[in-house]
Design a protein around this motif. Sequence first.
Motif, PDB file in Angstrom:
ATOM      1  N   GLN A 131     -19.511  -1.040   0.976  1.00 24.75           N
ATOM      2  CA  GLN A 131     -18.854  -1.783   1.465  1.00 24.75           C
ATOM      3  C   GLN A 131     -18.288  -2.133   0.162  1.00 24.75           C
ATOM      4  OE1 GLN A 131     -18.509  -3.224   4.317  1.00 24.75           O
ATOM      5  NE2 GLN A 131     -20.371  -1.187   4.627  1.00 24.75           N
ATOM      6  N   GLU A 132     -17.034  -2.578  -0.290  1.00 27.76           N
ATOM      7  CA  GLU A 132     -16.415  -3.579  -0.859  1.00 27.76           C
ATOM      8  C   GLU A 132     -16.664  -4.629  -1.567  1.00 27.76           C
ATOM      9  OE1 GLU A 132     -12.866  -5.640   0.649  1.00 27.76           O
ATOM     10  OE2 GLU A 132     -11.549  -5.399  -1.874  1.00 27.76           O
TER      11      GLU A 132
ATOM     12  N   HIS B 241     -18.639   5.117   2.313  1.00 25.15           N
ATOM     13  CA  HIS B 241     -18.511   4.534   2.841  1.00 25.15           C
ATOM     14  C   HIS B 241     -18.477   4.268   3.875  1.00 25.15           C
ATOM     15  CE1 HIS B 241     -16.607   0.923   5.163  1.00 25.15           C
ATOM     16  NE2 HIS B 241     -16.221   1.812   5.531  1.00 25.15           N
TER      17      HIS B 241
ATOM     18  N   ASP C  21      -8.814  -0.123  -6.731  1.00 26.89           N
ATOM     19  CA  ASP C  21      -8.273  -1.466  -5.567  1.00 26.89           C
ATOM     20  C   ASP C  21      -8.879  -0.799  -4.299  1.00 26.89           C
ATOM     21  OD1 ASP C  21      -6.305  -3.381  -4.344  1.00 26.89           O
ATOM     22  OD2 ASP C  21      -6.317  -1.574  -3.165  1.00 26.89           O
ATOM     23  N   TRP C  22      -9.925  -1.133  -3.858  1.00 25.63           N
ATOM     24  CA  TRP C  22     -10.984  -0.841  -3.045  1.00 25.63           C
ATOM     25  C   TRP C  22      -9.915  -0.176  -1.513  1.00 25.63           C
ATOM     26  CZ3 TRP C  22     -15.615   0.712  -1.720  1.00 25.63           C
ATOM     27  CH2 TRP C  22     -15.739   0.558  -0.029  1.00 25.63           C
ATOM     28  N   GLU C  23      -9.188  -1.202  -0.828  1.00 26.74           N
ATOM     29  CA  GLU C  23      -8.752  -0.514   0.076  1.00 26.74           C
ATOM     30  C   GLU C  23      -7.117   0.800  -0.260  1.00 26.74           C
ATOM     31  OE1 GLU C  23      -5.261  -3.295   2.036  1.00 26.74           O
ATOM     32  OE2 GLU C  23      -6.155  -4.934   1.032  1.00 26.74           O
ATOM     33  N   GLU C  24      -7.353   1.020  -1.545  1.00 24.73           N
ATOM     34  CA  GLU C  24      -6.293   1.950  -1.950  1.00 24.73           C
ATOM     35  C   GLU C  24      -7.393   3.132  -1.753  1.00 24.73           C
ATOM     36  OE1 GLU C  24      -3.061   3.032  -2.054  1.00 24.73           O
ATOM     37  OE2 GLU C  24      -2.081   1.118  -2.381  1.00 24.73           O
TER      38      GLU C  24
ATOM     39  N   CYS D  73     -10.595   3.813  -0.891  1.00 23.16           N
ATOM     40  CA  CYS D  73     -11.416   4.282   0.335  1.00 23.16           C
ATOM     41  C   CYS D  73     -10.467   4.306   1.573  1.00 23.16           C
ATOM     42  CB  CYS D  73     -11.900   2.245   0.545  1.00 23.16           C
ATOM     43  SG  CYS D  73     -13.220   3.077   1.793  1.00 23.16           S
ATOM     44  N   ARG D  74      -9.980   5.780   1.446  1.00 27.97           N
ATOM     45  CA  ARG D  74      -9.252   6.769   1.878  1.00 27.97           C
ATOM     46  C   ARG D  74      -8.445   7.810   1.755  1.00 27.97           C
ATOM     47  NH1 ARG D  74      -3.213   5.532   1.921  1.00 27.97           N
ATOM     48  NH2 ARG D  74      -2.472   4.898   0.021  1.00 27.97           N
TER      49      ARG D  74
ATOM     50  N   GLU E 289     -14.682   6.864   0.068  1.00 25.51           N
ATOM     51  CA  GLU E 289     -14.251   6.983   1.570  1.00 25.51           C
ATOM     52  C   GLU E 289     -15.719   7.263   1.949  1.00 25.51           C
ATOM     53  OE1 GLU E 289     -10.997   7.411   4.747  1.00 25.51           O
ATOM     54  OE2 GLU E 289     -11.232   9.253   3.570  1.00 25.51           O
TER      55      GLU E 289
ATOM     56  N   ILE F 113       0.962  -1.472   0.046  1.00 22.27           N
ATOM     57  CA  ILE F 113       0.178  -0.182  -0.078  1.00 22.27           C
ATOM     58  C   ILE F 113       0.537   1.388  -0.264  1.00 22.27           C
ATOM     59  CG2 ILE F 113      -0.452   0.321   2.323  1.00 22.27           C
ATOM     60  CD1 ILE F 113      -3.626  -0.256   1.430  1.00 22.27           C
TER      61      ILE F 113
END
Length: 322
Positions: free
Chosen positions: A265-266, A259, A244-247, A249-250, A256, A39
């Motif tokens: 949700q992912e 969310h 990419d959700w993890e990347e 969603c911030r 974000e 990440i």
Amino acid sequence: MRYFNDEMIDSLGVDWHAAADVIDEAAQLLAAKEFAQPIKPYLRYGDSRNRIIAMPAYVGGEVDTAGIKWVASFPGNLEQGLQRAHSMTILNEAATGRPLAVFNAARISGIRTAGVSASVLRRYLSRDGLPDSWKVGMVGYGPIGRLHLRMIGELLGDRISSIVLYDLRGISLEDVPEALRDQVTVAASWQEAYKDADLFVTCTVSSEGYIDLAPKAGSLLLNVSLRDFTPDILDHTSSILVDDWEEVCREGTDIERMHLERGLQESETLPISDLTTEAMQALPSTEAVMFNPMGMAVFDIAMAAYYYRLAETQDVGLTLPD
Ligand SMILES: NC(=O)c1ccc[n+]([C@@H]2O[C@H](COP(=O)([O-])OP(=O)(O)OC[C@H]3O[C@@H](n4cnc5c(N)ncnc54)[C@H](O)[C@@H]3O)[C@@H](O)[C@H]2O)c1
């Protein structure tokens, strides 16, 4: 080690179908888990608008190259006549770590970004029931917006009926590719560019969402700048694509906010690695399709590796002494 700057990359040109192929291949490698990509950390200091991001990755398959992009975003630069983004990419030989090339070139990063959009647009174009003629809308017409317009011009060609551009700082038609000028209207508001667009692209540096109107049914929204839509967009579509959700969603992105404020949700989103043409076909035709890319290092490394190899065939670039 080879050195490249923007001018050298420009001398190689951009074939947008080839750029989309590079991204398609890298997306398949993502799906096959033939990659490594931690990440990305955001380095911030001083003015909170500024950031420098480190983006390392290894891309497997035939690309088989590692590397890192180090990309600085300083929005205030524009007031000093400097570009907002500066980007360096280093490529390393996968087996030894030996540096192969360094790109002091924001262009390669921009080609990657518009190349990712091209890859999604091509998959979208495989859907049934698309219009014969396309209204294109865009907000933000800096380097990323301009590359997107060139890409859209190549991929949609004669199918474009109109292009409506809006930029807070105004737009000179001289900055629009000559072949597209007749179709272009410079708008006075984002609403003009947005309403009725079959393809709408955000390339601003907005820090917060403001687009709160319904998109055209069945349209494609490329949310490249990631902070232009309010979470209300979920009232109008459930077809939310991400790289990419993890990347994504911030960092205060629209995803974000969706969310945190709307419980997105992912599992309700589709990542680019699963975005087959069949998956694209299966999305409801009555809803807009919204793509939100945070920007993935695997795509940067794949695109830089493609240009590194292309440059070798045309003897472009400078050899630096070890
Ligand atoms: N998602 C990704 O992978 C990815 C990759 C690269 C860049 N980006 C993003 O793309 C955006 C554009 O990049 P750039 O290099 O062209 O930036 P830039 O700052 O050079 O240009 C942005 C343009 O948008 C205009 N603008 C700013 N706010 C606006 C608004 N609210 N409405 C209309 N116009 C507005 C500015 O006047 C400027 O002309 C940035 O937000 C950048 O972070 C995303």
